[in-house]
Design an enzyme around this catalytic site. Structure first.
Site, PDB file in Angstrom:
ATOM      1  N   THR A   4       0.856  -1.199   0.000  1.00  0.00           N
ATOM      2  CA  THR A   4       0.000   0.000   0.000  1.00  0.00           C
ATOM      3  C   THR A   4       0.881   1.234   0.000  1.00  0.00           C
ATOM      4  O   THR A   4       2.046   1.173   0.405  1.00  0.00           O
ATOM      5  CB  THR A   4      -0.851   0.110   1.283  1.00  0.00           C
ATOM      6  OG1 THR A   4       0.036   0.282   2.408  1.00  0.00           O
ATOM      7  CG2 THR A   4      -1.738  -1.078   1.479  1.00  0.00           C
ATOM      8  N   ASP A   5       0.342   2.353  -0.373  1.00  0.00           N
ATOM      9  CA  ASP A   5       1.031   3.601  -0.095  1.00  0.00           C
ATOM     10  C   ASP A   5       1.031   3.794   1.431  1.00  0.00           C
ATOM     11  O   ASP A   5       0.334   3.087   2.168  1.00  0.00           O
ATOM     12  CB  ASP A   5       0.380   4.779  -0.827  1.00  0.00           C
ATOM     13  CG  ASP A   5       1.369   5.936  -0.988  1.00  0.00           C
ATOM     14  OD1 ASP A   5       2.351   6.002  -0.221  1.00  0.00           O
ATOM     15  OD2 ASP A   5       1.159   6.775  -1.875  1.00  0.00           O
ATOM     16  N   ALA A   6       1.838   4.756   1.893  1.00  0.00           N
ATOM     17  CA  ALA A   6       2.032   4.921   3.329  1.00  0.00           C
ATOM     18  C   ALA A   6       0.707   5.155   4.046  1.00  0.00           C
ATOM     19  O   ALA A   6      -0.001   6.112   3.744  1.00  0.00           O
ATOM     20  CB  ALA A   6       2.981   6.094   3.584  1.00  0.00           C
ATOM     21  N   ASN A   7       0.388   4.263   4.945  1.00  0.00           N
ATOM     22  CA  ASN A   7      -0.812   4.362   5.775  1.00  0.00           C
ATOM     23  C   ASN A   7      -2.110   4.093   5.016  1.00  0.00           C
ATOM     24  O   ASN A   7      -3.192   4.264   5.573  1.00  0.00           O
ATOM     25  CB  ASN A   7      -0.900   5.752   6.423  1.00  0.00           C
ATOM     26  CG  ASN A   7      -1.397   5.684   7.837  1.00  0.00           C
ATOM     27  OD1 ASN A   7      -1.033   4.754   8.566  1.00  0.00           O
ATOM     28  ND2 ASN A   7      -2.236   6.613   8.235  1.00  0.00           N
ATOM     29  N   ALA A   8      -2.017   3.693   3.760  1.00  0.00           N
ATOM     30  CA  ALA A   8      -3.235   3.611   2.948  1.00  0.00           C
ATOM     31  C   ALA A   8      -4.168   2.485   3.398  1.00  0.00           C
ATOM     32  O   ALA A   8      -5.373   2.539   3.112  1.00  0.00           O
ATOM     33  CB  ALA A   8      -2.890   3.466   1.468  1.00  0.00           C
TER      34      ALA A   8
END
Ligand code: BGC
Length: 745
Positions: free
Chosen positions: A271-275
């Site tokens: 995932t993208d950061a924290n997504a």
């Protein structure tokens, strides 16, 4: 157990031995920031993060780390991981290697502007070599998001507006980062991002929702991902935003039906950061546990976690039967496989002592200089003001806030650069000119200010700012005086590097701060003005294009950027870059791109606005050099072909100037009628050729079924129509030399 035939016995055996918590640990990637607590704030999550991560490493509950770039630190953390895990599974180190590690290359949009796959591949191979030398295994790059709205700051990280060029650039970057296979020595796993459609954010506002029609999705936004996957990319990063009402990182259709089934991707998805946690922020998941389940079930394999990972909840979710265990095993298998392909089970540590020599390699700096020379775009050159002749000039005034800013010269998304060896435009000009002419410098205006802080400020490595008592009047006067007394004024203007990039969208495209006033005041002296522009997006150059005789877009040209710019200005090198996007006249025109369809009142196509032309200031593909080229009549080798047929388009290109030069011959295609309306023109081929002064070269470009196939909303399927096709060949999207051919049933 869901194991593909390619899975090795080691991975299969290991997977069978892992407990559920151990499996889940492999699916979590933590940030490990080296940001001093003093900058981050003692009590901030970021300052607390290292301790939390080290605890997780000691519990054997970490699959990957990001943001560690010091080899000794990398080895220390790797040891914690291996010793903390009863199977000794090493962690994977990922990082944003976007345009270099120590040696900084021109920003990605600049590399794309080279239209030269060789230059791009070479640059990213150097970046990979440096990153691998410090223990990084995986790059969160290339960003292959199509961008047609320059308000979106992340346009700088991609290859611009066009799916054909974007695909060439994507594949070249993957080859550069990864070499010819995942695990090639001295290379990184490439992670094309952000899947998918992220560049179409509403209003150009980063992270905002995206509503894409299916035809835009398949025809425009997906091809660069498909090309990156075909080039062998080992990873894909899922995007932040909602795609048509469903978050990209929790979207089963997107991450499984499209990515796996249609595009055939078999690497791992992060995932993208924290997504993953963000699925709650989207008002999609009910809480972090639900978010984890829905991300995994949608097709995410690994969570990139800023703080407390949502994926920790997967342990309970397995017990409660909320996740498909075959899906869990499949994700873990993919992560173990990538570690195996990288050789980490046998050789997890990095040779810290050897890394300095790799980072210091002078050949890397030379590659960066060449890349900067290849990526600059000469937008305008009235009366051949450029190249300048150093011997014929008494005084050269170098003016502007970006002329001598090292930090701005290398652009955003860099962390491990060495500013001491960064060459600014002023440095480059001084070194080039030597004692042949006098070089004077004035900043002219205060550094423009951002209205809001940058997300990168916490690194403390910011663009320069001016003191509150900066005397704007005196600075402007000094610049005007310097220009008046000089034979040429080289103005280095644009956006500072923290004004563009992630979370740096902009609602206006003017030159920030007082730079427009500076430009107009300097031009009013009558001294010829050369505008050197640093930007990662088109800026409003309406005034400049009609008043400054020469405009050279140099982007953020990197470590050796200033040297490259001086070589270009004084003719030791000739510009050969081409715009990877359409350059609008004003922000009100955006989004503006070349591949539009035509409808009612085509004769008024240029008058869609009453206040200014609807046409661009500079077309897609535009870029001048220090010679000129003429095109003969293009020819096709067959006037009629079947649906699966290929035609070869040939054209004679003559260098009509007095200097050898590089021409980027572009082919635009138009299908006259079909199952769907077809764009007026689409780039479908190009060749970059060096042609000697006075010489003629024949350029052949093939057009096969792949260049004619498109996804139609009428049939909701891929189409290859029988139709008549117009072909234009030339130097930009306004190419005039025309031929045609027909595809029959
Ligand atoms: C960006 C990604 C990047 C990641 C890790 C995110 O904020 O959207 O492109 O790779 O951070 O730094």
């Amino acid at each position: 157990m869901n194991t593909s035939p390619a899975t090795s016995a080691r991975v299969t055996e290991l997977l069978a031995q892992l407990t559920v918590p151990e499996k889940v640990g492999q699916l979590i990637q933590y940030f490990y920031f080296g940001i001093p607590a003093a900058l981050a704030g003692e009590e901030s999550e970021i300052a607390q993060q290292p301790r939390a991560v080290e605890d997780a490493l000691a519990r054997g509950a970490v699959g990957s780390l990001l943001f560690v770039t010091d080899p000794a630190e990398n080895n220390r953390l790797q040891k914690l991981a291996i010793e903390g895990n009863r199977h000794g599974i090493p962690v994977l180190f990922g990082f944003d290697v976007i345009h270099g590690l120590r040696t900084i290359f021109p920003v990605p949009i600049a590399l794309a502007a080279s239209w030269d796959a060789g230059t791009i591949e070479e640059a990213q191979a150097v970046a990979a070599r440096e990153a691998r030398a410090v223990g990084i295994h995986w790059a969160f790059a290339p960003m292959v998001d199509i961008a047609r709205d320059p308000r979106w700051g992340r346009m700088i990280e991609g290859a611009g507006e066009d799916p054909f060029l974007g695909s060439v650039v994507a594949a070249a970057q993957v080859r550069g980062f990864q070499g010819d296979h995942v695990g090639a020595p001295g290379h990184l796993v490439a992670g094309p991002k952000h899947f998918a459609g992220y560049g179409a954010a509403l209003g150009g506002r980063d992270y905002d929702e995206v509503d894409l029609s299916d035809q835009e999705f398949w025809n425009t936004y997906l091809p660069p991902f498909a090309a990156a996957i075909d080039a062998g990319a080992g990873n894909i990063m899922s995007a932040y935003m909602d795609l048509n009402g469903v978050p990209a990182s929790g979207n089963h259709w997107l991450l499984t039906e499209v990515l796996r089934d249609a595009l055939g991707f078999d690497g791992f998805v992060v995932t993208d950061a924290n997504a993953a946690k963000d699925l709650e922020t989207h008002h999609f998941a009910s809480d972090a546990a639900d978010a984890a389940v829905r991300a995994l079930n949608a097709g995410v394999d690994m969570e990139m976690a800023i703080a407390q990972p949502a994926f920790e909840n997967l342990v309970a979710a397995v017990e409660n039967g909320l996740v498909d265990t075959a899906r869990l095993d499949d994700a873990v298998r993919r992560v173990l496989e990538i570690k195996e392909k990288l050789g980490l089970f046998d050789d997890p540590y990095v040779d810290a002592a050897a890394s300095e020599a790799v980072l210091a390699d002078p050949a890397h700096r030379e590659t960066a200089r060449r890349a900067a020379e290849r990526s600059a775009v000469l937008l305008h050159n009235d009366g051949s003001v450029l190249p300048l002749d150093a011997d014929a000039l008494g005084t050269v005034a170098v003016i502007g806030p970006l002329a001598d800013s090292k930090r701005d010269t290398i652009g955003p998304w860099v962390f491990d650069h060495d500013l001491d060896e960064t060459v600014t435009v002023l440095d480059g000009i001084r070194a080039f000119v030597g004692d042949r002419a006098q070089v004077v410098h004035e900043q002219g205006v205060a550094y423009p200010k951002r209205t809001f802080p940058s997300m990168f400020d916490m690194w403390g490595d910011t663009s320069p700012t001016s003191a509150p008592d900066f005397d704007a009047e005196a600075a402007l006067e000094a610049a005007v005086n310097a220009a008046s007394a000089a034979d040429v004024a080289i103005l280095v203007l644009g956006e500072q590097q923290d004004m563009i990039g992630e979370n740096a969208s902009r609602s206006d495209l003017s030159l920030p701060g007082d730079q427009q006033t500076l430009l107009e005041s300097v031009a009013a002296t009558g001294t010829p003005v050369v505008l050197v522009l640093m930007s990662g997006r088109p800026l409003d150059l309406r005034w400049a294009a009609s008043h400054a005789p020469a405009i050279l877009e140099v982007w953020y040209p990197g470590t050796r950027g200033g040297e490259a710019v001086a070589n270009l200005l004084f003719g030791a090198a000739a510009p050969s870059g081409r715009l990877p996007f359409t350059w609008p006249r004003s922000v009100g025109q955006v989004p503006l791109h070349h591949a539009v369809t035509r409808s009612h009142a085509p004769q008024d196509q240029v008058h869609r606005y009453w206040n200014e032309e609807s046409t661009p200031l500079f077309p897609f593909g535009h870029g001048l050099t220090y010679t000129s080229f003429s095109y003969g009549e293009p020819r096709v080798d067959a006037e009629r072909i079947g649906r699966d047929g290929t035609v070869t388009v040939s054209v004679d290109v003559t260098n009509t100037g007095a200097r050898d030069g590089v021409e980027t011959v572009q082919l635009y295609l138009h299908q006259r009628f079909g199952t769907s309306s077809r764009p007026l023109r689409q780039l479908k081929g190009f060749r970059q050729v060096t042609i000697g002064a006075g010489a003629t070269t024949t350029v052949d470009i093939e057009l096969g079924p792949d260049q004619r196939r498109y996804w139609s909303a009428a049939t909701r399927d891929w189409m290859l129509d029988a139709s008549t096709f117009d072909v234009w060949v030339g130097a930009d999207a306004h190419a005039a030399a025309h031929t045609e051919f027909t595809v029959t049933d």
